[in-house]
Design a protein around this motif. Structure first.
Motif, PDB file in Angstrom:
ATOM      1  N   LEU A  80       2.042   0.247   2.056  1.00 35.32           N
ATOM      2  CA  LEU A  80       3.614  -0.231   2.363  1.00 35.32           C
ATOM      3  C   LEU A  80       4.615   0.764   2.308  1.00 35.32           C
ATOM      4  O   LEU A  80       5.686   0.600   3.379  1.00 35.32           O
ATOM      5  CB  LEU A  80       4.031  -1.339   1.293  1.00 35.32           C
ATOM      6  CG  LEU A  80       3.040  -2.689   1.233  1.00 35.32           C
ATOM      7  CD1 LEU A  80       3.636  -3.293   0.203  1.00 35.32           C
ATOM      8  CD2 LEU A  80       3.314  -3.325   2.575  1.00 35.32           C
ATOM      9  N   SER A  81       4.687   1.778   1.709  1.00 35.02           N
ATOM     10  CA  SER A  81       5.519   3.047   1.670  1.00 35.02           C
ATOM     11  C   SER A  81       5.596   3.697   3.069  1.00 35.02           C
ATOM     12  O   SER A  81       6.453   4.263   3.536  1.00 35.02           O
ATOM     13  CB  SER A  81       5.384   4.068   0.632  1.00 35.02           C
ATOM     14  OG  SER A  81       4.426   4.584   0.839  1.00 35.02           O
ATOM     15  N   GLY A  87       2.019  -1.702  10.955  1.00 33.40           N
ATOM     16  CA  GLY A  87       2.099  -3.169  10.904  1.00 33.40           C
ATOM     17  C   GLY A  87       2.010  -3.927   9.615  1.00 33.40           C
ATOM     18  O   GLY A  87       2.369  -5.016   9.337  1.00 33.40           O
ATOM     19  N   VAL A  88       1.519  -3.129   8.512  1.00 30.19           N
ATOM     20  CA  VAL A  88       1.196  -3.661   7.410  1.00 30.19           C
ATOM     21  C   VAL A  88       2.174  -4.179   6.612  1.00 30.19           C
ATOM     22  O   VAL A  88       2.315  -5.149   5.900  1.00 30.19           O
ATOM     23  CB  VAL A  88       0.090  -2.761   6.445  1.00 30.19           C
ATOM     24  CG1 VAL A  88       0.968  -1.687   5.923  1.00 30.19           C
ATOM     25  CG2 VAL A  88      -0.529  -3.678   5.321  1.00 30.19           C
ATOM     26  N   ARG A  89       3.185  -3.390   6.762  1.00 29.47           N
ATOM     27  CA  ARG A  89       4.673  -3.524   5.937  1.00 29.47           C
ATOM     28  C   ARG A  89       5.190  -4.876   6.600  1.00 29.47           C
ATOM     29  O   ARG A  89       5.658  -5.896   5.788  1.00 29.47           O
ATOM     30  CB  ARG A  89       5.605  -2.492   6.254  1.00 29.47           C
ATOM     31  CG  ARG A  89       6.729  -2.627   5.291  1.00 29.47           C
ATOM     32  CD  ARG A  89       7.922  -1.564   5.368  1.00 29.47           C
ATOM     33  NE  ARG A  89       7.455  -0.128   5.102  1.00 29.47           N
ATOM     34  CZ  ARG A  89       7.462   0.814   5.787  1.00 29.47           C
ATOM     35  NH1 ARG A  89       8.362   0.839   6.864  1.00 29.47           N
ATOM     36  NH2 ARG A  89       7.338   2.044   5.352  1.00 29.47           N
ATOM     37  N   GLN A  90       5.136  -5.257   7.661  1.00 29.15           N
ATOM     38  CA  GLN A  90       5.737  -6.338   8.249  1.00 29.15           C
ATOM     39  C   GLN A  90       5.037  -7.475   8.025  1.00 29.15           C
ATOM     40  O   GLN A  90       5.524  -8.728   7.556  1.00 29.15           O
ATOM     41  CB  GLN A  90       5.694  -6.224   9.846  1.00 29.15           C
ATOM     42  CG  GLN A  90       6.102  -7.662  10.644  1.00 29.15           C
ATOM     43  CD  GLN A  90       6.318  -7.535  12.138  1.00 29.15           C
ATOM     44  OE1 GLN A  90       5.723  -6.641  12.610  1.00 29.15           O
ATOM     45  NE2 GLN A  90       6.972  -8.683  12.718  1.00 29.15           N
ATOM     46  N   ALA A  97       7.652 -13.646   2.131  1.00 24.16           N
ATOM     47  CA  ALA A  97       8.857 -14.768   2.579  1.00 24.16           C
ATOM     48  C   ALA A  97       7.910 -16.048   2.550  1.00 24.16           C
ATOM     49  O   ALA A  97       8.658 -17.182   2.102  1.00 24.16           O
ATOM     50  CB  ALA A  97       9.358 -14.335   3.902  1.00 24.16           C
ATOM     51  N   GLN A  98       6.999 -16.100   2.960  1.00 25.44           N
ATOM     52  CA  GLN A  98       6.260 -17.646   2.938  1.00 25.44           C
ATOM     53  C   GLN A  98       5.950 -18.032   1.560  1.00 25.44           C
ATOM     54  O   GLN A  98       5.912 -19.376   1.285  1.00 25.44           O
ATOM     55  CB  GLN A  98       4.850 -17.659   3.832  1.00 25.44           C
ATOM     56  CG  GLN A  98       3.979 -17.145   3.610  1.00 25.44           C
ATOM     57  CD  GLN A  98       2.896 -16.928   4.745  1.00 25.44           C
ATOM     58  OE1 GLN A  98       3.003 -17.066   5.833  1.00 25.44           O
ATOM     59  NE2 GLN A  98       1.449 -16.838   4.399  1.00 25.44           N
TER      60      GLN A  98
END
Length: 144
Positions: A80-81, A87-90, A97-98
């Protein structure tokens, strides 16, 4: 040491980090990340001693290896960093969020990462990030 630690070195690092935390000592950045993971997992605190360095947690016995779980959390924190695989962070942001719960989102990621690793071991191939990312995408779509 931690770029490619042995199983025992990694486990000792987790144990030492926990001991430093309990003693109120200053933590290095990676130790602080380990402590965040451990605080979120009080069920693992009992294993943070030298007597568990050599213990195995065979999955066929229904056991969950706490040290592996911690290690996967650290791998995801690094992913994530730096947003790798791309695309893993998104995807994490969407899962977070979900669910409205960062830890639940991370555990979904752990399952997908574990699947990618299992597939690589099973087929004796390099880990395929597409397996990981596709697993995450499926989880994002499933809960919409």
């Amino acid at each position: 040491m931690l770029f490619n630690p042995s199983r025992d070195q990694a486990r000792r690092f987790f144990i030492t980090s926990w001991q430093k935390h309990q003693q109120g000592l200053a933590l290095a950045d990676l130790e602080a990340i380990v402590i965040d993971v451990l605080i979120a997992h009080p069920e693992y605190h009992q294993y943070l001693s030298e007597e568990y360095i050599d213990r195995d947690w065979p999955p066929e016995h229904g056991d969950s290896n706490p040290f592996l779980h911690i290690s996967l959390h650290l791998a995801i924190a690094e992913q994530l960093s730096i947003d790798q695989p791309a695309g893993v962070r998104q995807l994490y942001t969407q899962l977070h969020a979900q669910y409205g719960d960062a830890h639940k989102a991370l555990h979904d990621m752990l399952e997908c990462l574990g699947e990618m690793i299992w597939q690589a071991q099973r087929h004796n191939t390099a880990p395929d990030p597409n397996i990981y990312l596709n697993g995450l995408r499926a989880r994002v779509k499933l809960s919409r």
